[in-house]
Scaffold this motif. Structure first.
Motif, mmCIF file in Angstrom:
data_model
loop_
_atom_site.group_PDB
_atom_site.id
_atom_site.type_symbol
_atom_site.label_atom_id
_atom_site.label_comp_id
_atom_site.label_asym_id
_atom_site.label_seq_id
_atom_site.Cartn_x
_atom_site.Cartn_y
_atom_site.Cartn_z
ATOM 1 N N UNK A 54 0.904 -1.226 -0.124
ATOM 2 C CA UNK A 54 -0.007 0.054 -0.105
ATOM 3 C C UNK A 54 0.790 1.400 -0.044
ATOM 4 N N UNK A 55 2.282 1.225 0.298
ATOM 5 C CA UNK A 55 3.104 2.247 -0.001
ATOM 6 C C UNK A 55 4.027 2.316 -1.011
ATOM 7 N N UNK A 56 3.809 1.298 -1.502
ATOM 8 C CA UNK A 56 4.817 1.184 -2.989
ATOM 9 C C UNK A 56 4.917 2.405 -3.921
ATOM 10 N N UNK A 57 3.573 2.697 -4.194
ATOM 11 C CA UNK A 57 3.519 4.150 -5.067
ATOM 12 C C UNK A 57 4.199 5.409 -4.630
ATOM 13 N N UNK A 58 4.147 5.522 -3.227
ATOM 14 C CA UNK A 58 4.895 6.514 -2.528
ATOM 15 C C UNK A 58 6.234 6.547 -2.429
ATOM 16 N N UNK A 59 6.954 5.226 -2.362
ATOM 17 C CA UNK A 59 8.198 4.958 -2.445
ATOM 18 C C UNK A 59 8.710 5.325 -3.854
ATOM 19 N N UNK A 60 7.910 4.840 -4.988
ATOM 20 C CA UNK A 60 8.266 4.903 -6.290
ATOM 21 C C UNK A 60 8.364 6.576 -6.631
ATOM 22 N N UNK A 61 7.332 7.414 -6.145
ATOM 23 C CA UNK A 61 7.168 8.590 -6.181
ATOM 24 C C UNK A 61 8.543 9.398 -5.577
ATOM 25 N N UNK A 62 8.880 8.884 -4.567
ATOM 26 C CA UNK A 62 10.143 9.491 -3.835
ATOM 27 C C UNK A 62 11.358 9.264 -4.819
ATOM 28 N N UNK A 122 4.788 -5.970 -10.464
ATOM 29 C CA UNK A 122 6.232 -6.735 -10.667
ATOM 30 C C UNK A 122 7.548 -5.944 -9.802
ATOM 31 N N UNK A 123 7.267 -5.014 -8.985
ATOM 32 C CA UNK A 123 8.442 -4.357 -8.602
ATOM 33 C C UNK A 123 8.333 -4.301 -6.924
ATOM 34 N N UNK A 124 9.511 -4.339 -6.315
ATOM 35 C CA UNK A 124 9.623 -4.481 -4.903
ATOM 36 C C UNK A 124 10.121 -3.054 -4.555
ATOM 37 N N UNK A 125 9.750 -2.208 -3.688
ATOM 38 C CA UNK A 125 10.272 -1.070 -3.305
ATOM 39 C C UNK A 125 10.960 -1.469 -1.922
ATOM 40 N N UNK A 126 12.081 -1.142 -1.670
ATOM 41 C CA UNK A 126 12.603 -1.092 -0.254
ATOM 42 C C UNK A 126 13.306 0.235 0.057
ATOM 43 N N UNK A 127 13.612 0.403 1.448
ATOM 44 C CA UNK A 127 14.288 1.361 1.678
ATOM 45 C C UNK A 127 15.309 1.163 2.911
ATOM 46 N N UNK A 128 16.265 2.006 3.235
ATOM 47 C CA UNK A 128 17.234 1.678 4.085
ATOM 48 C C UNK A 128 16.983 2.942 5.094
ATOM 49 N N UNK A 129 16.971 2.416 6.299
ATOM 50 C CA UNK A 129 16.894 3.310 7.555
ATOM 51 C C UNK A 129 18.255 3.536 8.024
ATOM 52 N N UNK A 130 18.611 4.790 7.674
ATOM 53 C CA UNK A 130 20.064 5.119 7.745
ATOM 54 C C UNK A 130 20.470 5.251 9.349
ATOM 55 N N UNK A 131 21.350 4.599 9.729
ATOM 56 C CA UNK A 131 21.753 4.705 11.195
ATOM 57 C C UNK A 131 23.106 5.245 11.371
ATOM 58 N N UNK A 132 23.911 5.549 10.184
ATOM 59 C CA UNK A 132 25.344 6.038 10.379
ATOM 60 C C UNK A 132 25.508 6.922 8.810
ATOM 61 N N UNK A 133 25.922 7.968 9.048
ATOM 62 C CA UNK A 133 26.120 8.918 7.742
ATOM 63 C C UNK A 133 27.447 9.861 7.847
ATOM 64 N N UNK A 134 28.141 9.654 6.996
ATOM 65 C CA UNK A 134 29.643 10.370 6.952
ATOM 66 C C UNK A 134 29.678 11.187 5.618
ATOM 67 N N UNK A 135 29.868 12.241 5.782
ATOM 68 C CA UNK A 135 30.305 13.123 4.582
ATOM 69 C C UNK A 135 31.692 13.470 4.351
ATOM 70 N N UNK A 136 32.344 13.440 3.007
ATOM 71 C CA UNK A 136 33.637 13.969 2.866
ATOM 72 C C UNK A 136 33.733 14.792 1.638
ATOM 73 N N UNK A 137 34.671 15.670 1.754
ATOM 74 C CA UNK A 137 34.914 16.629 0.738
ATOM 75 C C UNK A 137 36.199 17.008 0.386
#
Length: 158
Positions: free
Chosen positions: A110-118, A137-152
């Motif tokens: 029921x939230x697949x279309x929302x995920x595809x819109x994102x 025929x599509x599986x939508x999945x999401x990753x709940x981020x628990x660690x995030x690092x940026x580098x420049x």
């Protein structure tokens, strides 16, 4: 992070790097060696929690690995620019990158279309009319981020 002078510390700056990237590499657990796969993605923030959305077919290695172990890592980068220094006879590379890890969740039907819109929103297509036949025929999945690092790495021109 060894080079603290290159670390991006502000969440909004890291978020901007993410928004500027057009793909990421997802790392999944596959026994003796990691399984890496480049993917399109979209992001959403719910109650201060960053989620990265993906999609795939309803079967395949990626989905099999996710079902076995929902832990994952990711990397994305952009803004690559080779910088040559003839005087010092050296070179370096400019870039911006983000790495992280988290837990993958399969998005309910029921939230697949929302995920595809994102996903589509990340590529600047805010209202895309989805045909329901391929969505089945599509599986939508999401990753709940628990660690995030940026580098420049930006080289100052003198």
């Amino acid at each position: 992070m060894r080079r603290k002078d290159r670390e991006i510390k502000e969440f909004n700056e890291i978020l901007q790097v993410i928004l500027d990237c057009d793909s990421l590499v997802l790392g999944l657990n596959d026994g003796e060696f990691p399984y890496l796969v480049p993917l399109n993605f979209g992001i959403d923030i719910e109650d201060g929690q960053l989620y990265i959305y993906f999609h795939c077919a309803n079967e395949g290695k990626k989905l099999d690995l996710i079902k076995k172990n929902h832990r994952a890592s990711f990397e994305m980068d952009h803004a690559h620019q080779l910088v040559l220094n003839d005087e010092k006879m050296s070179c370096t590379m400019e870039y911006e990158s983000v790495t992280g890890k988290g837990f993958i969740e399969i998005v309910s039907e029921d939230k697949k279309i929302k995920g595809l819109k994102i996903l589509m929103k990340h590529y600047h297509v805010s209202e895309f009319p989805f045909s329901l036949k391929p969505v089945k025929n599509t599986t939508v999945f999401r990753l709940k981020v628990i660690e995030l690092k940026g580098k420049r790495r930006k080289v100052s021109v003198k």
